[in-house]
Write a protein that holds these residues in place. Structure first.
Motif, PDB file in Angstrom:
ATOM      1  N   ASP A 161      37.204  50.127  52.282  1.00  0.00           N
ATOM      2  CA  ASP A 161      38.362  49.406  51.734  1.00  0.00           C
ATOM      3  C   ASP A 161      38.388  48.260  52.921  1.00  0.00           C
ATOM      4  O   ASP A 161      38.936  48.576  54.029  1.00  0.00           O
ATOM      5  CB  ASP A 161      39.553  49.970  51.492  1.00  0.00           C
ATOM      6  CG  ASP A 161      40.735  49.280  51.092  1.00  0.00           C
ATOM      7  OD1 ASP A 161      40.464  47.924  50.726  1.00  0.00           O
ATOM      8  OD2 ASP A 161      41.849  49.736  50.527  1.00  0.00           O
ATOM      9  N   THR A 163      40.917  46.467  53.405  1.00  0.00           N
ATOM     10  CA  THR A 163      42.282  45.938  53.281  1.00  0.00           C
ATOM     11  C   THR A 163      42.943  45.846  54.795  1.00  0.00           C
ATOM     12  O   THR A 163      43.536  44.945  55.233  1.00  0.00           O
ATOM     13  CB  THR A 163      43.159  47.039  52.745  1.00  0.00           C
ATOM     14  OG1 THR A 163      42.891  46.706  51.419  1.00  0.00           O
ATOM     15  CG2 THR A 163      44.785  46.753  52.794  1.00  0.00           C
ATOM     16  N   ASP A 167      44.731  42.402  56.253  1.00  0.00           N
ATOM     17  CA  ASP A 167      46.012  42.540  56.865  1.00  0.00           C
ATOM     18  C   ASP A 167      45.954  42.261  58.477  1.00  0.00           C
ATOM     19  O   ASP A 167      47.084  42.320  59.049  1.00  0.00           O
ATOM     20  CB  ASP A 167      46.555  43.941  56.560  1.00  0.00           C
ATOM     21  CG  ASP A 167      47.043  44.071  55.025  1.00  0.00           C
ATOM     22  OD1 ASP A 167      47.110  42.863  54.331  1.00  0.00           O
ATOM     23  OD2 ASP A 167      47.072  45.147  54.507  1.00  0.00           O
ATOM     24  N   ARG A 179      44.173  37.631  55.187  1.00  0.00           N
ATOM     25  CA  ARG A 179      44.134  37.173  53.569  1.00  0.00           C
ATOM     26  C   ARG A 179      44.978  35.774  53.383  1.00  0.00           C
ATOM     27  O   ARG A 179      44.818  35.368  52.492  1.00  0.00           O
ATOM     28  CB  ARG A 179      44.850  38.370  53.145  1.00  0.00           C
ATOM     29  CG  ARG A 179      46.457  38.538  53.233  1.00  0.00           C
ATOM     30  CD  ARG A 179      46.839  39.654  52.384  1.00  0.00           C
ATOM     31  NE  ARG A 179      46.762  40.993  52.584  1.00  0.00           N
ATOM     32  CZ  ARG A 179      45.898  41.689  51.742  1.00  0.00           C
ATOM     33  NH1 ARG A 179      45.772  41.020  50.409  1.00  0.00           N
ATOM     34  NH2 ARG A 179      45.802  42.889  51.795  1.00  0.00           N
ATOM     35  N   GLU A 188      41.067  38.762  45.056  1.00  0.00           N
ATOM     36  CA  GLU A 188      40.883  39.370  43.726  1.00  0.00           C
ATOM     37  C   GLU A 188      39.199  39.530  43.380  1.00  0.00           C
ATOM     38  O   GLU A 188      38.893  40.507  42.919  1.00  0.00           O
ATOM     39  CB  GLU A 188      41.414  38.338  42.947  1.00  0.00           C
ATOM     40  CG  GLU A 188      42.721  38.154  42.802  1.00  0.00           C
ATOM     41  CD  GLU A 188      43.484  37.208  43.930  1.00  0.00           C
ATOM     42  OE1 GLU A 188      44.730  37.278  44.191  1.00  0.00           O
ATOM     43  OE2 GLU A 188      42.649  36.722  44.615  1.00  0.00           O
ATOM     44  N   GLN A 191      38.062  42.885  44.666  1.00  0.00           N
ATOM     45  CA  GLN A 191      38.603  44.147  43.931  1.00  0.00           C
ATOM     46  C   GLN A 191      37.914  44.436  42.765  1.00  0.00           C
ATOM     47  O   GLN A 191      37.272  43.413  42.166  1.00  0.00           O
ATOM     48  CB  GLN A 191      40.167  43.740  43.447  1.00  0.00           C
ATOM     49  CG  GLN A 191      40.966  43.721  44.739  1.00  0.00           C
ATOM     50  CD  GLN A 191      42.527  43.191  44.366  1.00  0.00           C
ATOM     51  OE1 GLN A 191      42.611  42.378  43.454  1.00  0.00           O
ATOM     52  NE2 GLN A 191      43.336  43.808  45.173  1.00  0.00           N
ATOM     53  N   GLY A 194      42.109  48.002  40.792  1.00  0.00           N
ATOM     54  CA  GLY A 194      43.369  48.512  41.663  1.00  0.00           C
ATOM     55  C   GLY A 194      43.259  47.864  42.924  1.00  0.00           C
ATOM     56  O   GLY A 194      42.553  46.430  42.824  1.00  0.00           O
ATOM     57  N   ASP A 195      44.029  48.131  43.732  1.00  0.00           N
ATOM     58  CA  ASP A 195      44.198  47.382  44.922  1.00  0.00           C
ATOM     59  C   ASP A 195      42.905  47.138  45.992  1.00  0.00           C
ATOM     60  O   ASP A 195      43.148  46.296  46.816  1.00  0.00           O
ATOM     61  CB  ASP A 195      45.381  47.794  45.631  1.00  0.00           C
ATOM     62  CG  ASP A 195      46.793  47.727  44.795  1.00  0.00           C
ATOM     63  OD1 ASP A 195      46.679  46.803  44.088  1.00  0.00           O
ATOM     64  OD2 ASP A 195      47.716  48.402  44.856  1.00  0.00           O
ATOM     65  N   VAL A 197      39.914  46.508  48.322  1.00  0.00           N
ATOM     66  CA  VAL A 197      39.174  45.225  48.314  1.00  0.00           C
ATOM     67  C   VAL A 197      38.042  45.651  49.178  1.00  0.00           C
ATOM     68  O   VAL A 197      37.902  46.137  50.245  1.00  0.00           O
ATOM     69  CB  VAL A 197      39.663  44.021  49.100  1.00  0.00           C
ATOM     70  CG1 VAL A 197      38.728  42.893  49.094  1.00  0.00           C
ATOM     71  CG2 VAL A 197      41.097  43.674  48.493  1.00  0.00           C
ATOM     72  N   GLN A 498      43.288  42.561  36.075  1.00  0.00           N
ATOM     73  CA  GLN A 498      44.705  43.315  36.306  1.00  0.00           C
ATOM     74  C   GLN A 498      45.786  42.759  35.839  1.00  0.00           C
ATOM     75  O   GLN A 498      45.906  41.501  35.683  1.00  0.00           O
ATOM     76  CB  GLN A 498      44.599  43.418  37.938  1.00  0.00           C
ATOM     77  CG  GLN A 498      43.376  44.058  38.583  1.00  0.00           C
ATOM     78  CD  GLN A 498      43.401  45.638  38.109  1.00  0.00           C
ATOM     79  OE1 GLN A 498      44.383  46.419  38.107  1.00  0.00           O
ATOM     80  NE2 GLN A 498      41.809  46.032  37.778  1.00  0.00           N
TER      81      GLN A 498
END
Length: 498
Positions: A161, A163, A167, A179, A188, A191, A194-195, A197, A498
């Motif tokens: 992932d 994320t 971040d 991001r 997006e 993905q 769900g969340d 990436v 989503q």
């Protein structure tokens, strides 16, 4: 995408890194292009399940992972400064130089780390065994005709992932997260469900209707915003001995580059979402019918270049570049790919698709733009932090500018064009994005359901309609049937907005 050994069979193109079109052949799109499209468009075929099932039982474990380094302002992802980084790039039209330049920055920042960099066109056949063994590289540009199916990889817990990367503080401004420096839709697109990436699409493609501003000016015309205006411009062209349109007849899944955003403009984004979601009767929406009938009118009125259904992408682009046709649906790689046949004074431009009329849901300027060139960090890589740090470097302003300068393509970094002399097509693409504002659509059919998009909707549906062998009503019925079959196919993973 498919593991065919003959790269000439499937269009796979991406903007080339030089004026020569590195990844293409006379018989079919080269390999690089595909990803660009693939992501964006999904042109390639999916890999076999043997890879996927093997992934599930792959070995490798946390004991092989590099220990975390010290987290500092300059090393926010806590990269181990002496751990090796392995980076495998897809060797296609974008070339290797942009990645090699970014690797040099990594090496400067982590002088004790050894970087093993390689490039190949055989992504799946080279890396599949390593995924199976649990020893994948740390960063992969998963592109081309041998692109691995990322939905399957994510489903088998084979991808990290991203994320933490998103971040992390951006390379240029510690007060801005990575991001917050990216273009719309990039996060997006990465993905799947769900969340998390799973994918970082590095390139950014503008799709639309491409033309010579010089040719349009010679007709004393402006780009048409309504379909009546489009037909009038095509009639003017016809009287001057020029066809209104051509397209990649052998690969008619190029038609959606302008047709899908037109459907979104006419009926609203929800129509495209319903199509992506494989909803029953999504293709029977009045906006789809209106747009199919509009395109069919181009065929009926003789505004499509004669012989187009038999042309591949290179042949159609060459005819267009030589002034035999005014408009072509395509992506921003066309500037680089056609550089060797495009006259110096061509004045390449792109426009968002023409709509039907003032009753359309969205304004003129609504365009399709999205990420291409998918980079992944394998979950079982030894140095996942290093893979993400290499991406953080690539998403800096300097690396982005370097990429754009060398390969005539935008990146996922939202900016990176200041101070660069943009080529005509790139300049026009940036202007088109500015005009679109928030009205940028990103149909996902092509990266969620490659075969449906490419062979069924593209070749069997749109291709047959534009060759005059199906009416719009027949094409819609056929395509809806294909979508329904895909929705009911339990052997493939299904996705929803989503």
């Amino acid at each position: 995408m498919g593991s065919t050994s003959d790269e000439s069979r499937t269009p796979d193109r991406t903007t080339g890194a030089t004026g020569t079109s590195t990844g293409t052949t006379a018989t079919g799109p080269g390999r690089r292009d595909l990803i660009k499209r693939s992501a964006a468009l999904g042109l390639i075929s999916v890999p076999t399940m043997s890879f996927l099932s093997a992934c599930a039982s792959s070995g490798g474990g946390d004991e092989d992972k590099a220990e975390a380094g010290e987290k500092t302002a300059k090393n926010p992802l806590a990269v181990n400064d002496s751990a090796q980084l392995e980076f495998v790039l897809f060797d296609g039209g974008f070339g290797k130089e942009y990645a090699e330049d970014a690797v040099k920055i990594y090496e400067q920042n982590f002088p004790k780390a050894k970087v093993k960099f390689s490039a190949t066109q055989k992504i799946q056949s080279t890396l599949q065994p390593r995924f199976n063994q649990g020893t994948p590289p740390d960063l992969i540009d998963n592109s081309g005709a041998e692109q691995m199916d990322m939905g399957v990889l994510a489903g088998k817990s084979q991808l990290a992932d991203l994320t933490p990367l998103l971040d992390a503080p951006s390379f240029d401004d510690p007060n801005k997260k990575v991001r917050d420096t990216l273009r719309p839709g990039i996060v997006e697109m990465g993905q799947l469900d769900g969340d998390p990436v799973w994918i970082m699409y590095y390139a950014y493609t503008v799709y639309g209707v491409w033309y010579s501003q010089k040719a349009l000016d010679s007709l004393d015309a402006t780009y048409p915003e309504t379909w009546d205006e489009m037909l009038a411009v095509c009639e003017k062209a016809k009287k001057k001995g020029m066809a209104g349109w051509t397209y990649a007849g052998k690969y008619p899944y190029y038609l959606p580059f302008s047709l899908y955003p037109m459907i979104g403009k006419v009926g609203g984004v929800e129509v495209l979402d319903a199509i992506d979601n494989l909803e029953p009767n999504a293709w029977k929406h009045p906006a789809v019918k209106a747009c199919f009938e509009a395109y069919y009118e181009l065929y009926k009125k003789g505004y499509v270049l004669k012989g187009t259904p038999g042309l591949d992408h290179i042949q159609s682009q060459t005819a267009w570049a030589k002034g035999k046709a005014l408009f072509i649906p395509n992506g921003s790689w066309v500037e680089n790919e056609s550089a060797n046949v495009m006259p110096a004074d061509f004045d390449l431009a792109v426009s968002a698709p023409t709509g039907i009329d003032s009753s359309d849901k969205l304004p003129f300027g609504t365009i399709w733009a999205s990420g291409g060139e998918p980079f992944i960090v394998p979950a079982k890589a030894k140095n996942t932090a290093g893979g993400m740090e290499q991406l953080r470097i690539m998403l800096s302003e300097a690396s982005s500018k370097n990429f754009t300068t060398k390969v005539k393509s935008l990146t996922a970094y939202n900016g990176g064009t200041d101070g660069i002399t943009l080529t005509p097509g790139l300049k026009s693409g940036v202007a088109a994005l500015e005009k679109a504002g928030d009205n940028v659509v990103n149909p996902r059919l092509q990266d969620w359901y490659v075969q449906l998009q490419k062979e069924k909707i593209g070749v069997s549906g749109l291709g047959e309609m534009m060759a005059g062998r199906l009416t719009p009503a027949e094409a819609i019925k056929k395509i809806q049937g294909y979508a329904d079959e895909t929705a009911k196919d339990t052997s493939i993973k299904h996705y929803k907005h989503q």
